[in-house]
Design a protein around this motif. Structure first.
Motif, mmCIF file in Angstrom:
data_model
loop_
_atom_site.group_PDB
_atom_site.id
_atom_site.type_symbol
_atom_site.label_atom_id
_atom_site.label_comp_id
_atom_site.label_asym_id
_atom_site.label_seq_id
_atom_site.Cartn_x
_atom_site.Cartn_y
_atom_site.Cartn_z
ATOM 1 N N PRO A 71 5.173 -11.762 12.747
ATOM 2 C CA PRO A 71 6.073 -11.417 11.634
ATOM 3 C C PRO A 71 6.868 -10.147 11.944
ATOM 4 C CG PRO A 71 3.862 -11.917 10.825
ATOM 5 C CD PRO A 71 3.760 -11.798 12.319
ATOM 6 N N VAL A 72 8.142 -10.171 11.605
ATOM 7 C CA VAL A 72 9.026 -9.016 11.789
ATOM 8 C C VAL A 72 9.654 -8.684 10.443
ATOM 9 C CG1 VAL A 72 11.062 -8.096 12.959
ATOM 10 C CG2 VAL A 72 9.518 -9.652 14.180
ATOM 11 N N TYR A 73 9.580 -7.418 10.057
ATOM 12 C CA TYR A 73 10.150 -6.966 8.785
ATOM 13 C C TYR A 73 11.200 -5.893 9.058
ATOM 14 C CZ TYR A 73 5.869 -9.122 6.984
ATOM 15 O OH TYR A 73 4.848 -9.998 6.708
ATOM 16 N N LEU A 74 12.405 -6.121 8.588
ATOM 17 C CA LEU A 74 13.444 -5.104 8.630
ATOM 18 C C LEU A 74 13.561 -4.535 7.222
ATOM 19 C CD1 LEU A 74 16.183 -6.855 10.810
ATOM 20 C CD2 LEU A 74 14.223 -5.504 11.538
ATOM 21 N N THR A 75 13.246 -3.254 7.060
ATOM 22 C CA THR A 75 13.127 -2.652 5.730
ATOM 23 C C THR A 75 14.070 -1.466 5.575
ATOM 24 O OG1 THR A 75 11.357 -1.108 6.375
ATOM 25 C CG2 THR A 75 10.703 -3.326 5.680
ATOM 26 N N SER A 121 0.803 -1.224 0.000
ATOM 27 C CA SER A 121 0.000 0.000 0.000
ATOM 28 C C SER A 121 0.838 1.278 0.000
ATOM 29 C CB SER A 121 -0.949 0.008 1.206
ATOM 30 O OG SER A 121 -0.211 -0.124 2.419
ATOM 31 N N GLN A 122 2.032 1.248 0.561
ATOM 32 C CA GLN A 122 2.878 2.435 0.585
ATOM 33 C C GLN A 122 3.219 2.897 -0.830
ATOM 34 O OE1 GLN A 122 5.355 5.601 1.707
ATOM 35 N NE2 GLN A 122 3.711 4.543 2.787
ATOM 36 N N ILE A 169 5.564 -6.470 13.224
ATOM 37 C CA ILE A 169 6.509 -5.447 13.661
ATOM 38 C C ILE A 169 7.373 -5.083 12.466
ATOM 39 C CG2 ILE A 169 8.541 -4.988 15.107
ATOM 40 C CD1 ILE A 169 7.244 -6.871 17.208
ATOM 41 N N ALA A 170 7.515 -3.792 12.215
ATOM 42 C CA ALA A 170 8.330 -3.332 11.083
ATOM 43 C C ALA A 170 9.342 -2.309 11.570
ATOM 44 C CB ALA A 170 7.449 -2.730 9.996
ATOM 45 N N ILE A 214 1.804 -8.135 3.899
ATOM 46 C CA ILE A 214 1.991 -7.244 5.039
ATOM 47 C C ILE A 214 0.754 -6.376 5.268
ATOM 48 C CG2 ILE A 214 3.047 -5.322 3.758
ATOM 49 C CD1 ILE A 214 4.985 -4.984 6.131
ATOM 50 N N ASP A 215 0.020 -6.059 4.198
ATOM 51 C CA ASP A 215 -1.166 -5.208 4.326
ATOM 52 C C ASP A 215 -2.344 -5.937 4.947
ATOM 53 O OD1 ASP A 215 -0.192 -2.759 3.299
ATOM 54 O OD2 ASP A 215 -0.366 -3.514 1.256
ATOM 55 N N THR A 216 -2.299 -7.252 4.952
ATOM 56 C CA THR A 216 -3.415 -8.024 5.523
ATOM 57 C C THR A 216 -3.026 -8.723 6.825
ATOM 58 O OG1 THR A 216 -2.819 -9.912 4.112
ATOM 59 C CG2 THR A 216 -4.488 -8.389 3.271
#
Length: 522
Positions: free
Chosen positions: A486-490, A187-188, A314-315, A307-309
């Motif tokens: 879930p963890v996302y490192l972006t 979505s971003q 944690i991001a 990720i949107d659903t």
């Protein structure tokens, strides 16, 4: 009327993809042999790739498409179907997607779609050109750079590949999705796309002026006056932080509020003075900001759309030094973080948090022991005792649990081959710094206690007192999550809100330029 006409055309001429009435499998199979379908001679495929070699990368997908639908897709007896023109128009708007607009064989495609392609008799060359154009569009706008090139930029966050043969079926059924399918992209992406439009409008109006401080001046503050103040006002007005530019050369409260808004949008605390570092940032040309937005739109193509659903995740965004704990689509906790310094870059990947460790030991990695601990022991034999450390299992070193432990009082574990995790820290002062790339690679969380409370309360009904007791137990103890998070490192150097207002962050690992080169080099 045009929409009704389009749906009618699709139902009649592209019925091999869908039907206006529900049919069972037998009906669909019968329909494949309907007399309206135009047979396609596949003998001309090889000659097509010889003539149009730039489309060879899509050879496999094109073969799969016509194996699934062994007849003309884009043609009816009187010419091209209307959706072919819709697709052609989208391909000609790649610039709106932050992509290079150099389309393979554009002049040939332009000739093909002259007068909307009406009267274009079915032939293998034009049929394959449109199919290749579709896969080119899908590849660039939805998939982005291939995995190997993503990893060249340090991106190891996996994204599931889409079957674009099957996706064409979906577009034929729902052609409006070609203008922006929210299920196909993070979505971003759409927020940044609005930002791209905004900054291109600023560019059309001439951009913004550079701010030049008088010689010997290192900052501006309320009450000051001069050309630099007027330039600052014009600059902030151009980006929308001021409603209008009244050309005043006096640093008044209105201008001070505008600078404060600018700093807040970049998640920084404004100290009521415009420093040289702020001015340096404001002097970045709008053309560079546009490129930064485009680069980050490309990164959005690499983010798993799931990720949107996600009900909970944690991001961490490395350039903004921020963590978000999102539940049901809303950020329930936002925290400053410290990430890896340039020599120990935090890796971009994802994992699943499975347990928390309270009052943890810090098992010193061999690389840190070699570079930092052993040399310190050589200088001071009491170094380990002074830092609450000990040997274990032979030569290995660990720091005992306690308030001065480098991991603080809790760590959040999502097992991975990079040996990266989130953790508390006793060095709280670092969170007040604007640049927070100090760690050896792991992510230090300012609100570690609050995060632990929220996670254990939601997962197991713990309260603050129970978390505090575990954190200060003085001996290591774990909490295993019933449901993994879930963890996302972006890595995003630009982030936009739903209105297209964009915050820009320092490219701490200098990755934007290399990505731009990959995007814009054939």
């Amino acid at each position: 009327m045009k929409k009704i006409f389009l749906m009618a055309v699709l139902c009649i001429t592209a019925a091999h993809f869908t039907s206006c009435k529900k049919k069972d499998a037998a009906d669909v199979e019968t329909h494949e042999h309907d007399e309206k379908m135009i047979a396609l001679d596949t003998n001309g495929f090889s000659a097509f790739y010889e003539r149009y070699p730039d489309y060879t990368p899509y050879k496999k997908q094109i073969s799969e498409l016509y194996k699934k639908h062994p007849h003309y897709i884009w043609h009816e007896k009187r010419g091209l179907i209307e959706f072919a023109e819709v697709l052609y128009n989208r391909v000609n708007q790649l610039d709106d997607e932050g992509l290079p607009s150099k389309i393979p064989y554009k002049s040939t495609l332009d000739d093909l779609f002259q007068d909307s392609g009406r009267g274009e008799r079915p032939n293998v060359q034009s049929e394959l050109l449109i199919s290749a154009m579709y896969f080119y569009w899908a590849d660039k706008t939805l998939e982005g750079l291939p995995t190997e090139q993503r990893q060249q930029t340090g991106w190891f966050l996996p994204r599931q590949h889409t079957d674009y043969v099957a996706y064409l079926d979906t577009l034929m059924q729902e052609p409006q999705k070609i203008k922006g399918d929210k299920k196909e992209l993070f979505s971003q992406y759409y927020n940044l796309k609005k930002g791209l439009q905004k900054y291109r409008e600023i560019e059309k109006k001439g951009g913004w002026p550079a701010i030049t401080l008088p010689e010997g001046t290192k900052e501006l503050k309320e009450g000051d006056s001069g050309d630099a103040v007027a330039q600052l006002r014009t600059r902030l007005a151009a980006e929308g932080y001021l409603g209008k530019d009244n050309k005043s050369a006096t640093f008044d409260k209105e201008l001070n509020d505008a600078v404060n808004a600018y700093e807040q949008s970049h998640f920084r605390t404004y100290a009521n003075k415009v420093t040289e570092s702020i001015i340096k940032e404001l002097n970045i040309p709008v053309t560079e900001r546009i490129k930064t937005i485009a680069v980050n739109m490309e990164r959005c193509r690499w983010v798993p759309t799931s990720i949107d659903t996600q009900k909970e995740y944690i991001a961490v965004n490395i350039p903004s030094y921020r963590l978000r704990y999102v539940i049901d689509g809303k950020p329930e906790l936002i925290s400053n973080v410290v990430v890896g310094k340039d020599a120990n870059r935090t890796v971009i990947f994802s994992g699943n948090m499975s347990y928390l460790v309270f009052s943890p030991y810090w098992n010193v990695p061999p690389s840190i022991a070699e570079k930092e601990i052993y040399p310190s022991i050589a200088k001071d034999p009491n170094y380990l005792a002074k830092h609450n450390m000990e040997y274990y299992n032979g030569k290995h070193i660990r720091q005992k649990p306690g308030g001065n432990n480098s991991l603080g009082l809790v760590k959040f574990m999502f097992p991975n081959t990079n040996n990266i995790y989130l953790h508390d820290t006793p060095a709280k002062s670092l969170f007040t710094e604007n640049d927070r790339a100090f760690s050896h690679g792991c992510v230090r969380v300012q609100k570690a206690r609050e995060l632990a409370i929220m996670i254990t309360k939601k997962d197991g009904g713990w309260n603050e007192a129970k978390v505090d007791k575990a954190m200060n137990a003085g001996k290591e103890n774990s909490y295993v999550l019933k449901k993994k998070i879930p963890v996302y490192l972006t890595y995003f150097t630009a982030w936009a809100d739903e209105k297209g207002n964009v915050a820009f962050f320092d490219d701490v690992y200098q990755r934007d330029e290399s990505l731009a080169t990959l995007m814009y080099t054939k």
